[in-house]
Write an enzyme that holds these catalytic residues in place. Structure first.
Site, PDB file in Angstrom:
ATOM      1  N   CYS A 443      35.937  -4.734  44.930  1.00 60.40           N
ATOM      2  CA  CYS A 443      37.199  -4.009  45.137  1.00 60.40           C
ATOM      3  C   CYS A 443      37.770  -4.262  46.524  1.00 60.40           C
ATOM      4  O   CYS A 443      38.085  -3.327  47.265  1.00 60.40           O
ATOM      5  CB  CYS A 443      37.015  -2.513  44.919  1.00 60.40           C
ATOM      6  SG  CYS A 443      36.764  -2.067  43.208  1.00 60.40           S
ATOM      7  N   TRP A 505      40.411   3.989  47.530  1.00 62.32           N
ATOM      8  CA  TRP A 505      39.319   4.020  46.549  1.00 62.32           C
ATOM      9  C   TRP A 505      37.972   4.288  47.206  1.00 62.32           C
ATOM     10  O   TRP A 505      37.105   4.933  46.638  1.00 62.32           O
ATOM     11  CB  TRP A 505      39.273   2.692  45.777  1.00 62.32           C
ATOM     12  CG  TRP A 505      38.119   2.630  44.827  1.00 62.32           C
ATOM     13  CD1 TRP A 505      38.000   3.258  43.630  1.00 62.32           C
ATOM     14  CD2 TRP A 505      36.882   1.929  45.027  1.00 62.32           C
ATOM     15  NE1 TRP A 505      36.781   2.986  43.057  1.00 62.32           N
ATOM     16  CE2 TRP A 505      36.074   2.170  43.896  1.00 62.32           C
ATOM     17  CE3 TRP A 505      36.394   1.109  46.048  1.00 62.32           C
ATOM     18  CZ2 TRP A 505      34.805   1.630  43.766  1.00 62.32           C
ATOM     19  CZ3 TRP A 505      35.126   0.570  45.912  1.00 62.32           C
ATOM     20  CH2 TRP A 505      34.344   0.826  44.784  1.00 62.32           C
ATOM     21  N   HIS A 702      39.776  -5.794  35.892  1.00 63.30           N
ATOM     22  CA  HIS A 702      38.852  -6.684  36.603  1.00 63.30           C
ATOM     23  C   HIS A 702      38.951  -8.127  36.122  1.00 63.30           C
ATOM     24  O   HIS A 702      37.964  -8.868  36.154  1.00 63.30           O
ATOM     25  CB  HIS A 702      37.402  -6.200  36.500  1.00 63.30           C
ATOM     26  CG  HIS A 702      37.107  -4.987  37.327  1.00 63.30           C
ATOM     27  ND1 HIS A 702      35.958  -4.238  37.162  1.00 63.30           N
ATOM     28  CD2 HIS A 702      37.809  -4.390  38.315  1.00 63.30           C
ATOM     29  CE1 HIS A 702      35.967  -3.233  38.027  1.00 63.30           C
ATOM     30  NE2 HIS A 702      37.092  -3.311  38.742  1.00 63.30           N
TER      31      HIS A 702
END
Length: 844
Positions: A443, A505, A702
């Site tokens: 990420c 996040w 993803h």
């Protein structure tokens, strides 16, 4: 209208594998080298499907859906199957090929090792003794011992056992005992051959397998396109017309709110029910697409067959059959062969949830073979030893990919990352774990630096920053950021510095204000005047989701246009303390999280797709163009996508068109439901999207897509949810229609013969040799993608003048806000927009 009924949840199943008693011995067949030295620790037994735990994602990343462990395709029954091997161990041990079909993971096939071992490659060939649609091979490595685990592999299919054609899948497997699902485009076959090219751990010239399974039709088509329904009619064995409009014609009206329903008033018509489409012309057909009703569960098709006819009277043996799952996702019945037919009949013999004797359908579509010159083609599937969640294009025809600390899951802050490099020339994939930077790069933010290196920031280790140097094939750490982040956005600036913004996040709570990394000092400086709050969406989960994956476009003087996914656009300055000011709204667009923006020309961008919230809100098909002129940004709505998409990936091509891959109409991480399998191509000349050849594997959350130096596109990844069925540790290369003739043969291409130095300064001119006439030249920035975002890609058309036949003066713009410093691919294009293979050049 029939009552909705109760939705029945089916039992989850990952892979149909038996588990027998474990056997320990001292031979290569059981994981010990022939010298008597054990090659490694005995791995833990692989649990049965019912014992597999649910995936455990890290905090903040959402919960894996309850249905995530359900298989994306049915496990084919192995009744009557046989298997043969290129060689097998039968002298010292029972290593016969038949062991891979016996349901016992403690028995294995092993290549011959007594005496003189049979050299690699080794093959296993499964004969199903019937033709069936196959979409994946499930390889279970031995559960005791390590020797013989497959490393590099290929998979081939045949209908007769004699003609095999090119492999449908190749790749490299991780050296562990976990069952591997090796996917490919679904198609009809009788014989499936697995070839082991190398042993995973290079322990010796051996290959072994405990079990092999095959997966059937996943409900998604491949290498097809929707047939136009103009003039079609539909009839049914029976239909409801008394208490509602359930006529058969509703399946062709383009409205998924209307549907055909079997007769239910009075005495319901008993199963089976049939629906027949008359195309009023004979056409090549290879798949039927079934869309269930949206407003309830009753009547969903369960067990079905598809038959075809040229005259409407004689229908042959089924070209497709199976059982669809009891959910509202669009289903596809892939035919075992392409047929020329006028009439296509869907017969349903069981309602999916056994709720009653009903059948319904919202829409029916038919698919036919793609025309390569119009729709492009897909290459074989390449397997990776990880899920490629992030990728970067490198000089030397390489593609760098990475995931997290694990090959198929994320979580925690482990301080290392699994990486892989795909050699685009050979198709080989190599794997490496990166420990020296102390950085789990899942990420992340990514920026392609001015000198061609790749800067990766934050993610699971939220404050870290790492650099990959393609010249040395080495990773190193650089100074950590001032603010820990995950899901942040990055771009290189015209100054050669790297800018980062957002990313709630991971890391502590608080505004993720901007900061800038200097390549000269290798340090970060804060930009207190650039808070993330003005650039946020209105996601109901707040900053954790609202400041993710911003779309950034760097311009002159170190400025940046933030043009999404928030509906408000913003101008950002990066000098001094920085500043952020409104650039107006993106026309009438709503927030479009997990959509994307693509610079398709100088100062021109296309934005498309996304949804008002990160997940569980319908995606949009809307697209907009944004024109940048000085300090002005103007957004205008262009043509809509044919299908709404979130989590898709978009790539600009050398001719200025934009290709869009994958995504979901209803975004839900770690799910393949509502997948959009038909890519689309946007043409700036018309503002319209047109369909491309259908993908064989869903690409959603993803996933990635990248322009390659030969003008093709890599599309891969999706998942990373651990023990679930939506991990896609693979990718495939799409050949756009501009490279192909109607028969699939390659078009003649321009050739750059010389005159392209490794480095050139902005504002300089090159004398480029082409060996023949060309129409134009374009620079395409080598780019990096993750989480549907690629702020690195950029297309820069170049001015050129013919010097002599096959020789051109090509001018690089002087404005570094137009041609950002960094590595580019230089393409020459002919008058029809066919590109050459690119030459890499670093613009300084």
């Amino acid at each position: 209208m029939q009552p909705r009924g109760i939705r029945v949840r089916r039992s989850p199943l990952l892979v149909a594998l038996g588990l027998g008693s474990l056997i320990v011995g001292l031979t290569p067949w059981l994981g010990v080298a022939s010298t008597g030295v054990r090659s490694g620790p005995i791995p833990r037994p692989v649990p049965t499907a019912s014992a597999l735990p649910a995936a455990k994602p890290a905090p903040h990343h959402g919960v894996v859906p309850a249905n995530a462990m359900e298989p994306t395709a049915p496990v084919l029954a192995r009744t009557g199957w046989t298997v043969t091997a290129s060689d097998e161990e039968s002298s010292g041990e029972n290593g016969r090929a038949a062991n891979v079909l016996d349901g016992d993971t403690a028995t294995i096939w092993h290549s011959k090792w007594t005496g003189t071992p049979a050299p690699l490659p080794h093959t296993l060939t499964v004969d199903m003794h019937r033709t069936a649609v196959v979409s994946a091979l499930v390889y279970q490595p031995r559960v005791v011992g390590t020797n013989g685990r497959i490393g590099e592999y290929s998979i081939s299919l045949s209908t007769d056992g004699l003609n095999w054609g090119s492999p449908v899948a190749t790749g490299t497997l991780a050296d562990d005992a976990v069952a591997k699902t090796l996917g490919f485009a679904p198609q009809g076959a009788r014989f499936v051959r697995l070839t082991a090219v190398t042993e995973a751990g290079n322990r010796g010239p051996w290959t072994s397998a405990a079990e092999l399974n095959l997966l059937g039709d996943p409900g998604t088509p491949a290498a097809t396109v929707d047939l136009p329904r103009t003039g079609w009619t539909a009839t049914a064995s029976d239909e409801e017309t008394l208490k509602e409009n359930g006529r058969a014609a509703n399946v062709l009206d383009g409205d998924d709110g209307t549907y055909w329903h079997s007769r239910w008033s009075g005495t319901p018509a008993p199963l089976p029910h049939s629906l027949t489409v008359d195309m009023h012309r004979t056409t090549a057909v290879s798949a039927l697409v079934y869309q269930p009703r949206k407003d309830g569960a009753n009547g969903r098709a369960g067990t079905y067959t598809v038959t075809t006819s040229t005259d409407g009277t004689s229908f042959g043996t089924p070209v497709a059959s199976g059982t669809w799952r009891d959910d509202d996702t669009v289903k596809t019945a892939t035919f075992t062969r392409t047929v020329n037919a006028r009439f296509i009949r869907l017969t349903v013999s069981r309602e999916a949830g056994n709720r009653g004797p009903w059948t319904s359908a919202a829409e029916i579509r038919l698919s036919g073979p793609a025309n390569p010159a119009v729709h492009g083609t897909w290459s074989r599937v390449t397997g990776f030893p990880l899920v490629p969640v992030a990728t970067a294009v490198l000089p030397g025809d390489k593609l760098l990919a990475w995931s997290a600390y694990a090959i198929d899951r994320f979580g925690g802050s482990n301080g290392y990352t699994q990486t892989a490099i795909l050699d685009l020339k050979t198709g080989r994939v190599t794997q490496r774990r990166i420990d020296n930077t102390g950085h789990d790069m899942f990420c992340p933010g990514i920026a392609m630096l001015a000198d061609g290196r790749v800067l990766v920031t934050g993610g699971s280790n939220a404050d870290k920053a790492s650099i990959y140097d393609p010249a040395t094939d080495a990773w190193s750490a650089t100074t950590s950021m001032n603010i820990a982040r995950g899901y942040q956005a990055m771009t290189l600036l015209s100054t050669g510095e790297a800018f980062v913004l957002g990313g709630s996040w991971s890391g502590a709570t608080g505004d993720r204000a901007g900061e800038v990394w200097s390549p000269d000092t290798r340090t970060w400086r804060k930009l207190p005047g650039v808070p993330a709050a003005p650039a946020m969406t209105a996601d109901p989960r707040g900053a954790y989701r609202a400041d993710n994956h911003m779309w950034l476009y760097a311009t002159s003087g170190g400025k940046v246009l933030q043009l999404g996914p928030s509906k408000r656009m913003n101008w950002i300055t990066t000098t001094g303390n920085g500043s952020i000011t409104s650039a107006g709204n993106r026309a009438d667009s709503q927030d479009a999280m997990t959509g994307n923006a693509v610079p398709y020309d100088i100062g021109k961008l296309l934005t498309l797709g996304g949804s008002p919230a990160y997940e569980k809100t319908p995606a949009t098909p809307r697209a907009y163009t944004v024109s940048v002129d000085g300090d002005q940004a103007k957004a205008v709505r262009t043509g809509d996508l044919a299908r709404a998409r979130a989590f898709s990936n978009s790539v600009v091509l050398p001719d200025g068109k934009v290709a869009v891959f994958g995504g979901q109409s209803y975004p839900l991480p770690f799910s393949d439901a509502t997948s959009v399998l038909t890519p689309e191509l946007w043409d700036p000349a018309t503002g319209r999207f047109t369909p491309l050849a259908t993908m064989g594997i869903p690409r959603n959350y993803h996933s990635v897509a990248n322009l390659l130096p030969d003008g093709r596109i890599f599309s891969g990844g999706g998942g990373l949810c651990g023990d679930c069925a939506t991990n896609h540790a693979d990718g495939s290369v799409f050949t756009p229609p501009y490279l192909l003739n109607a028969d699939g043969s390659p078009k003649p291409r321009p050739v750059i013969t010389g005159g392209v130095p490794p480095r050139a300064a902005a504002g300089t001119s090159l004398t480029v040799g082409t060996g023949g006439p060309v129409a134009s030249f374009v620079l395409m920035r080598a780019a990096a993608a993750t989480h549907s975002t690629d702020n690195d890609q950029r297309r820069v058309p170049l001015a050129s003048t013919a010097v002599s036949p096959g020789s051109y003066t090509v001018s690089i713009p002087a404005d570094k806000g137009v041609v950002l410093p960094g590595t580019y691919m230089l393409f020459a294009l002919d008058a029809h927009g066919v590109p050459s293979t690119a030459r890499f050049i670093t613009v300084t």
